[in-house]
Design a protein around this motif. Sequence first.
Motif, PDB file in Angstrom:
ATOM      1  N   ASP A  18       1.000  -1.257  -0.258  1.00 59.44           N
ATOM      2  CA  ASP A  18       0.083   0.163   0.166  1.00 59.44           C
ATOM      3  C   ASP A  18       0.988   1.643  -0.091  1.00 59.44           C
ATOM      4  O   ASP A  18       1.342   1.632   1.017  1.00 59.44           O
ATOM      5  CB  ASP A  18      -1.605   0.402   1.287  1.00 59.44           C
ATOM      6  CG  ASP A  18      -2.021   1.115   1.635  1.00 59.44           C
ATOM      7  OD1 ASP A  18      -1.455   2.033   1.036  1.00 59.44           O
ATOM      8  OD2 ASP A  18      -2.817   1.030   2.533  1.00 59.44           O
ATOM      9  N   GLY A  39      -6.923  -7.115   0.987  1.00 56.33           N
ATOM     10  CA  GLY A  39      -8.184  -5.499   0.717  1.00 56.33           C
ATOM     11  C   GLY A  39      -9.196  -6.843  -0.450  1.00 56.33           C
ATOM     12  O   GLY A  39      -9.436  -7.329  -1.102  1.00 56.33           O
ATOM     13  N   ALA A  76      -9.264  -2.496  -2.280  1.00 57.65           N
ATOM     14  CA  ALA A  76      -9.446  -0.954  -1.182  1.00 57.65           C
ATOM     15  C   ALA A  76      -8.611  -1.971  -0.058  1.00 57.65           C
ATOM     16  O   ALA A  76      -9.274  -2.957   0.219  1.00 57.65           O
ATOM     17  CB  ALA A  76     -10.812  -1.206  -1.089  1.00 57.65           C
ATOM     18  N   SER A  77      -8.050  -0.729   0.046  1.00 54.66           N
ATOM     19  CA  SER A  77      -7.158  -0.662   1.166  1.00 54.66           C
ATOM     20  C   SER A  77      -7.307  -1.542   1.955  1.00 54.66           C
ATOM     21  O   SER A  77      -8.667  -0.648   2.543  1.00 54.66           O
ATOM     22  CB  SER A  77      -5.966   0.107   0.869  1.00 54.66           C
ATOM     23  OG  SER A  77      -4.559   0.153   2.484  1.00 54.66           O
ATOM     24  N   PRO A  78      -6.981  -2.458   2.809  1.00 55.42           N
ATOM     25  CA  PRO A  78      -8.015  -3.152   4.265  1.00 55.42           C
ATOM     26  C   PRO A  78      -7.852  -1.763   5.664  1.00 55.42           C
ATOM     27  O   PRO A  78      -7.961  -1.392   6.294  1.00 55.42           O
ATOM     28  CB  PRO A  78      -7.398  -4.249   4.457  1.00 55.42           C
ATOM     29  CG  PRO A  78      -5.838  -4.679   4.243  1.00 55.42           C
ATOM     30  CD  PRO A  78      -5.760  -3.656   2.556  1.00 55.42           C
ATOM     31  N   LYS A 110      -8.904   2.581   3.490  1.00 58.47           N
ATOM     32  CA  LYS A 110      -9.386   2.665   2.051  1.00 58.47           C
ATOM     33  C   LYS A 110      -9.329   2.735   0.869  1.00 58.47           C
ATOM     34  O   LYS A 110     -10.110   2.916   0.339  1.00 58.47           O
ATOM     35  CB  LYS A 110     -10.890   2.890   3.006  1.00 58.47           C
ATOM     36  CG  LYS A 110     -10.651   2.283   4.105  1.00 58.47           C
ATOM     37  CD  LYS A 110     -11.115   1.022   4.347  1.00 58.47           C
ATOM     38  CE  LYS A 110     -11.530   0.150   5.990  1.00 58.47           C
ATOM     39  NZ  LYS A 110     -10.896  -0.855   6.081  1.00 58.47           N
ATOM     40  N   GLN A 111      -8.253   2.977   0.077  1.00 58.89           N
ATOM     41  CA  GLN A 111      -7.997   3.859  -1.336  1.00 58.89           C
ATOM     42  C   GLN A 111      -8.172   2.812  -2.051  1.00 58.89           C
ATOM     43  O   GLN A 111      -7.792   1.464  -1.684  1.00 58.89           O
ATOM     44  CB  GLN A 111      -6.907   4.529  -1.415  1.00 58.89           C
ATOM     45  CG  GLN A 111      -6.256   5.525  -0.479  1.00 58.89           C
ATOM     46  CD  GLN A 111      -5.949   5.926   0.881  1.00 58.89           C
ATOM     47  OE1 GLN A 111      -5.721   4.655   1.667  1.00 58.89           O
ATOM     48  NE2 GLN A 111      -5.474   6.997   1.763  1.00 58.89           N
ATOM     49  N   ARG A 112      -8.982   2.764  -2.917  1.00 62.61           N
ATOM     50  CA  ARG A 112      -9.361   2.271  -4.767  1.00 62.61           C
ATOM     51  C   ARG A 112      -8.325   2.423  -5.517  1.00 62.61           C
ATOM     52  O   ARG A 112      -7.684   3.064  -5.649  1.00 62.61           O
ATOM     53  CB  ARG A 112     -10.720   2.579  -4.812  1.00 62.61           C
ATOM     54  CG  ARG A 112     -11.423   2.360  -3.832  1.00 62.61           C
ATOM     55  CD  ARG A 112     -12.773   2.706  -4.146  1.00 62.61           C
ATOM     56  NE  ARG A 112     -12.773   3.641  -4.099  1.00 62.61           N
ATOM     57  CZ  ARG A 112     -13.827   4.643  -5.385  1.00 62.61           C
ATOM     58  NH1 ARG A 112     -14.864   4.020  -6.152  1.00 62.61           N
ATOM     59  NH2 ARG A 112     -13.126   6.114  -5.452  1.00 62.61           N
TER      60      ARG A 112
END
Length: 149
Positions: free
Chosen positions: A95, A106, A118-120, A123-125
Amino acid sequence: MTLAPETTDLRVQLRLDEQSEAPEGPGARPAGRPEGRRGASGGQRGQEGEAGWLTVCELHRLAPGRGVAALLPDGRQAALFRGRDGELYAVDNRDPFTGAAVLSRGLTGTHRGRPFVASPLLKQRFDLRTGECLDDASVRVATYEVRTA
């Protein structure tokens, strides 16, 4: 007749020998990262061990909508995904906002027809085809060409 993935001996391979531009933005990595992707449905089949291709797992190990992390020979990690339509994707597992190797964990989905993970953490996709961050176009992750063999 279509065979279920668990009844085949197909393996997922990543292309490691292409050179590309470095991702941009916070935490960007140096140049020389593979980029580009070809899904399983439209991909080429080749010999295992073919120059530039690394076999990372058996196809049936990739459940639709879930990610798997693969350790690469140089110590980096790739996050592999299988879409619900059977398409295969691979992006850098790191990430770029946090530096943590978590993208394989994600959530996957689509936004305006673009598959993403989406990053866990924050949350950026990230677009699974291009690596572009859908929430900050100045940031991207490396992508890898994928095929089954």
